[in-house]
Enzyme design. Structure first.
Site, PDB file in Angstrom:
ATOM      1  N   SER A  43       0.963  -1.250   0.042  1.00  0.00           N
ATOM      2  CA  SER A  43       0.110   0.048  -0.113  1.00  0.00           C
ATOM      3  C   SER A  43       1.037   1.270  -0.162  1.00  0.00           C
ATOM      4  O   SER A  43       0.283   2.359  -0.320  1.00  0.00           O
ATOM      5  CB  SER A  43      -0.949   0.070   1.406  1.00  0.00           C
ATOM      6  OG  SER A  43      -0.360  -0.018   2.514  1.00  0.00           O
ATOM      7  N   HIS A  89      -5.122  -4.367  -0.372  1.00  0.00           N
ATOM      8  CA  HIS A  89      -5.362  -3.196  -1.435  1.00  0.00           C
ATOM      9  C   HIS A  89      -5.426  -3.869  -2.794  1.00  0.00           C
ATOM     10  O   HIS A  89      -5.639  -3.115  -3.849  1.00  0.00           O
ATOM     11  CB  HIS A  89      -4.056  -2.219  -1.231  1.00  0.00           C
ATOM     12  CG  HIS A  89      -4.053  -1.768  -0.059  1.00  0.00           C
ATOM     13  ND1 HIS A  89      -4.586  -0.431   0.045  1.00  0.00           N
ATOM     14  CD2 HIS A  89      -3.468  -2.266   1.078  1.00  0.00           C
ATOM     15  CE1 HIS A  89      -4.308  -0.037   1.345  1.00  0.00           C
ATOM     16  NE2 HIS A  89      -3.924  -1.162   1.944  1.00  0.00           N
ATOM     17  N   LYS A 137     -11.689  -1.121   2.601  1.00  0.00           N
ATOM     18  CA  LYS A 137     -11.136  -0.484   1.552  1.00  0.00           C
ATOM     19  C   LYS A 137     -12.206  -0.369   0.235  1.00  0.00           C
ATOM     20  O   LYS A 137     -13.036   0.353   0.242  1.00  0.00           O
ATOM     21  CB  LYS A 137      -9.853  -0.767   1.124  1.00  0.00           C
ATOM     22  CG  LYS A 137      -8.861  -0.922   2.514  1.00  0.00           C
ATOM     23  CD  LYS A 137      -7.403  -0.950   2.232  1.00  0.00           C
ATOM     24  CE  LYS A 137      -6.808  -1.396   3.511  1.00  0.00           C
ATOM     25  NZ  LYS A 137      -6.700  -0.380   4.504  1.00  0.00           N
TER      26      LYS A 137
HETATM   27  N1  PMP Z   1      -3.530  -5.540   5.744  1.00  0.00           N
HETATM   28  C1  PMP Z   1      -3.191  -4.743   5.126  1.00  0.00           C
HETATM   29  C2  PMP Z   1      -2.239  -5.031   4.130  1.00  0.00           C
HETATM   30  C3  PMP Z   1      -3.669  -3.246   5.139  1.00  0.00           C
HETATM   31  O1  PMP Z   1      -3.299  -2.196   4.434  1.00  0.00           O
HETATM   32  C4  PMP Z   1      -4.524  -3.071   6.296  1.00  0.00           C
HETATM   33  C5  PMP Z   1      -5.215  -1.463   6.334  1.00  0.00           C
HETATM   34  N2  PMP Z   1      -4.308  -0.511   6.585  1.00  0.00           N
HETATM   35  C6  PMP Z   1      -5.066  -4.058   6.872  1.00  0.00           C
HETATM   36  C7  PMP Z   1      -4.721  -5.261   6.903  1.00  0.00           C
HETATM   37  C8  PMP Z   1      -5.914  -3.623   7.981  1.00  0.00           C
HETATM   38  O2  PMP Z   1      -7.310  -3.755   7.491  1.00  0.00           O
HETATM   39  P1  PMP Z   1      -8.437  -3.048   8.170  1.00  0.00           P
HETATM   40  O3  PMP Z   1      -8.443  -1.461   8.159  1.00  0.00           O
HETATM   41  O4  PMP Z   1      -9.771  -3.666   7.897  1.00  0.00           O
HETATM   42  O5  PMP Z   1      -8.163  -3.352   9.786  1.00  0.00           O
END
Ligand code: PMP
Length: 396
Positions: free
Chosen positions: A186, A214, A244
């Protein structure tokens, strides 16, 4: 009376963060997280949300959420294994399995929670995990929680992964070995080299785990990174988030039925934390249906992503090596990055600075997340502001 040790710890550390420009100030939004947001009474072009397809404000999702509240109320009332499993949860999980082309799926309260849940349900102190050095914080924490030996490999470096897999296998020290990677990284927008990872996994009998937070809704015409590479039957754990592209909140694992059955009896957030709310579940299910019915939003996202990237690169910004709509503008110095983001904000663009420890020190960036909901006019306006601020601050 509060602890004096705690007081001095907090004072010293908070001051240090502020001095280094590493203290993150939070700006509350005064309306929805759409392509235009309102903060402190001011409208800004929003390039910082993960609402990739604009579904967080979609009226079809809102309607589904309202109907679910009317039918089930606002809370699920218990953890999944007591009586917090509503029919809606089962329906969502069936839909997720269909979406991910797997036998089954299990939903959690967040993507973060999901990584904490899934890794430690399968891996333990007699195992090893090969983890990409740029994996998301929730993967890192999930690995730590499992007590498995964590072996980091250089980011997307397949020679390094292979060497470490071989070393781990030949050491004879571990019962199970897992390889874990983000599907899309990300902070840079690059895609994991899944076909090579699968080959290495087959050679050394590794369990494969892809967190596609992502990539889902973005790659593979929406189905994600695993589908993009045609590897749906080769990846053991497909992790996703509902927060997302899906536009709501929650996380999930999709995989073989046996794996999901095991997670339902052994993953701790499923057993010990109250289930997703009816509104979240119904809206998420509707969102996935929309994604499966049409790729229009996905196409628009890519169109906007290509356009923004082309224009920022043309202006002379360092946009790194993104392969997805995520478009970082890498500035480097943390203080300068914060200042750059602040100036963009003053001019009407909300693009948050991302600095250490979220990214390695000295690689501060302003990260742009174009979405399907942005119009060309909004992007053009943002690009003009980038040009003005970039020149003014000597970044381009
Ligand atoms: N895994 C990845 C690769 C992420 O980028 C994120 C979110 N920033 C998460 C997990 C966590 O997801 P959530 O926001 O649904 O807790």
């Amino acid at each position: 009376m509060s602890s004096t040790i705690l007081e001095s710890f907090l004072k010293v550390n908070l001051e240090e963060l502020k001095e280094k420009g590493l203290y993150n100030v939070i700006d509350p939004l005064e309306g929805p997280n759409g392509p235009i947001i309102r903060i402190n009474g001011k409208e800004l072009i929003n390039l910082s949300s993960n609402n990739y397809l604009g579904l967080a404000t979609d009226k079809r999702l809102k309607e589904a959420a309202r109907d679910a509240i009317d039918k089930y109320g606002v809370g699920a009332g218990a953890v999944r294994t007591i009586n917090g499993t509503l029919k809606l949860h089962d329906e969502l999980e069936k839909k997720l399995a269909e979406f991910k082309h797997t036998e089954a799926a299990i939903a959690y309260q967040s993507g973060f929670n999901c990584n904490m849940a899934a890794i430690s349900a399968v891996m333990d102190g007699n195992d090893a995990i090969l983890s990409d050095e740029l994996n998301h914080a929730s993967i890192i924490d999930g690995c730590r929680l499992s007590k498995a030996k964590i072996i980091r490999f250089k980011h997307s470096d397949m020679e390094d992964l292979r060497a470490r897999a071989q070393e781990a296998k030949e050491s004879g020290l571990y019962n199970k070995i897992m390889v874990i990677t983000d599907g899309v990284f990300s902070m840079d927008g690059d895609i994991a080299r899944l076909p090579e990872i699968v080959k290495i996994a087959e050679e050394f009998d590794l369990i494969t785990y892809v967190d596609d937070a992502h990539g889902s809704g973005v790659l593979g015409e929406g189905a994600g990174t695993v589908k993009h590479f045609g590897l749906s039957d080769k990846i053991d754990f497909q992790i996703g988030t509902l927060s997302k592209a899906i536009g709501v909140v929650g996380g999930y694992v999709a995989g073989k039925k046996n794996l999901i059955d095991w997670l339902k009896v052994r993953s701790r957030p499923f057993l010990f934390s109250t289930s997703l709310t009816p509104a979240d579940v119904a809206a998420s299910k509707r969102s996935i249906e929309i994604l499966m019915e049409s790729s229009d939003l996905n196409k628009k996202l890519w169109e906007n992503g290509h356009y923004l990237k082309k224009e920022l690169k043309h202006l002379g910004f360092n946009i790194g090596h993104s392969e997805t709509p995520i478009t970082p503008c890498i500035i480097g110095d943390e203080g300068l990055t914060q200042q750059f983001s602040k100036r963009l904000n003053e001019e009407g663009v909300y693009a948050k600075a991302i600095v250490f420890p979220t990214v390695p020190q000295g690689t501060g960036r302003v990260r742009n997340m174009p979405t399907a909901a942005h119009t060309k006019e909004m992007l053009d306006q943002a690009i003009a502001i980038y040009k003005k601020v970039g020149k003014e601050m000597g970044v381009i």
